[in-house]
Design an enzyme around this catalytic site. Structure first.
Site, PDB file in Angstrom:
ATOM      1  NE  ARG A 263      25.729-108.573 -16.622  1.00 50.66           N
ATOM      2  CZ  ARG A 263      24.590-108.402 -17.297  1.00 50.66           C
ATOM      3  NH1 ARG A 263      24.634-108.276 -18.617  1.00 50.66           N
ATOM      4  NH2 ARG A 263      23.432-108.353 -16.662  1.00 50.66           N
ATOM      5  NE  ARG A 278      29.773-105.787 -25.091  1.00 52.01           N
ATOM      6  CZ  ARG A 278      28.586-106.391 -25.147  1.00 52.01           C
ATOM      7  NH1 ARG A 278      28.176-107.132 -24.149  1.00 52.01           N
ATOM      8  NH2 ARG A 278      27.825-106.260 -26.209  1.00 52.01           N
ATOM      9  CD  GLU A 350      20.324-105.677 -24.206  1.00 55.43           C
ATOM     10  OE1 GLU A 350      19.908-105.681 -23.028  1.00 55.43           O
ATOM     11  OE2 GLU A 350      21.308-106.344 -24.594  1.00 55.43           O
ATOM     12  CB  SER A 353      17.086-108.563 -21.886  1.00 57.32           C
ATOM     13  OG  SER A 353      17.950-108.336 -22.971  1.00 57.32           O
ATOM     14  NE  ARG A 392      25.307-101.384 -24.239  1.00 61.99           N
ATOM     15  CZ  ARG A 392      25.211-102.666 -24.550  1.00 61.99           C
ATOM     16  NH1 ARG A 392      24.015-103.196 -24.780  1.00 61.99           N
ATOM     17  NH2 ARG A 392      26.278-103.421 -24.619  1.00 61.99           N
TER      18      ARG A 392
END
Length: 424
Positions: A263, A278, A350, A353, A392
């Site tokens: 990403r 990130r 997070e 999801s 994470r």
């Protein structure tokens, strides 16, 4: 892609959902409705002309066979005019098909009725699990622990590739491998079929799951081959069944797969990008389901439980949120987020999801099933969730497991796979 019948019957609901999501241009609804109206009118006219074309052919044939060319001449003239009109209308219908599809692709998936409306501050806290660790010393953030124990090399990663592409070294690399194995084992134990997927996909695959045309700026593009590096295994795993009609007894289908994910993360900055928070390249195990529409929200809860089971296996404190409408993306109808506690940073991170896309992805990827033998195919519902994303998780393991002597203790279930229970 949304249901065209829904757009025709209740465009106000579609507009209201776009406003609640704070995504997209509401004029896309009007463009789609206009293109749909003009296309239907053109198809009706085209059908009429094709019918007349057939009638003329049936009239001209016997006259020509009987040598009555003079009598057939005006009919031949009309047939040529109709043929030209048919060709023109067919081209017009193709153009309107393209216009309609482009407009439909720009309309986000409507939210489920249970989704809270609002921005990030309207996210709903559903549950917390576990106890946050307490320390009699000042806990370090994971980037300091990673450097101290030689687990992650950010500087050489930046030298070789760029920021956001770290090297994992020694026990850091073994920890990555162990986490992938553990997460895949948990998934297959829960009934998922493991799939090793390509990490490059074509444009049709990106469109099928909704990354394109919405997120092309966040994807790495291999221009010479017109391929994209996967941002998540969701893309190849969902497109595995693209353009297929599944048998009545095929559903539900559960896939799990590990891939590195790529990403660009354009626009990210500040504390959110420090260390492993990130990255541009990271590892993740993805869980994907194809299900019957009437069962999809039961499957959403099961999928959520599968993702939570992975966090629980590591003994990490976490919380579950139902995302509000303004925090949802283009494709999701409803999403749960799982966040683990980061002791060294003093905040929640997070790590998963879990989303129901209903038939939105299935329409784009054309994945259908027959409810029963001989019945008309219908679109499946697709769901996916991270099970889990590694960076994470590693942050939380290092920060929550750190000891006063500077070592880091691993949870028992992970230590059994990694082959060591302590770092340092």
């Amino acid at each position: 892609m949304i249901d065209l019948d829904l757009l025709r019957d209740d465009p106000d609901r579609v507009r209201a959902s776009m406003e609640a999501k704070r995504i997209g241009d509401p004029s896309a609804v009007d463009r789609a409705l206009d293109a749909d109206r003009r296309r239907r009118e053109a198809v009706t006219e085209l059908n009429g002309l094709q019918q007349r074309q057939g009638e003329l052919g049936r009239e001209i044939g016997p006259l020509m066979k009987a040598g009555k060319r003079d009598e057939a001449a005006p009919l031949l003239d009309e047939s040529n005019r109709v043929k030209a009109q048919v060709k023109e209308l067919e081209e017009s219908v193709r153009e309107l098909d393209s216009t309609l599809r482009d407009a439909m692709l720009a309309i986000p998936n409507p939210i489920h009725e249970s989704v809270p409306v609002g921005g990030e501050d309207a996210n709903q806290l559903d549950a917390e699990w576990g106890v946050k660790p307490s320390f009699d010393f000042e806990p370090l953030p994971h980037w300091e622990l990673a450097e101290k124990h030689g687990l992650v090399d950010f500087e050489r990663g930046a030298k070789v590739t760029g920021a956001g592409f770290p090297f994992y070294v020694g026990k850091g690399a073994r920890l990555q491998r162990a986490l992938v194995t553990l997460f895949l084992d948990l998934a297959t134990e829960a009934g998922y079929t493991e799939v090793q997927a390509p990490i490059l996909v074509n444009e049709d695959s990106g469109i099928g799951t909704g990354q394109l045309p919405d997120k092309e700026g966040q994807m790495y593009h291999v221009a010479g081959d017109d391929l994209y590096l996967v941002p998540t295994a969701e893309v190849p795993l969902t497109n595995y069944l693209r353009d297929e009609i599944l048998a009545p007894d095929a559903l539900p289908i559960r896939f799990c797969g590990y891939t590195p994910c790529f990403r660009r993360e354009a626009g990210s900055y500040g504390k959110d990008v420090r260390g492993l928070n990130r990255l541009h390249q990271f590892d993740k195990v993805e869980l994907v389901r194809f299900v019957r529409p009437e069962e999809s929200y039961d499957h959403l809860e099961e999928l959520r439980e599968d993702a939570e089971r992975a966090v629980q296996a590591l003994g990490l404190p976490y919380r579950r949120l139902t995302l509000a409408s303004g925090d949802l993306g283009v494709t999701q109808a409803k999403t749960y987020d799982l966040e683990v506690w980061s002791a060294g940073q003093g905040r929640w991170l997070e790590v998963s999801s879990v989303s129901n896309f209903e038939a939105y992805q299935a329409r784009r990827a054309n994945v259908r099933y027959r409810p029963a033998e001989g019945e008309k195919p219908q679109f499946v519902h697709t769901l996916n969730g991270s099970g889990l994303a590694l960076p994470r998780i590693v942050s939380a393991l290092l920060e929550n497991g750190q000891q006063a002597d500077g070592t880091v203790v691993l949870p028992e279930r992970l230590a059994a796979v990694a082959g060591f229970d302590r770092i340092g």
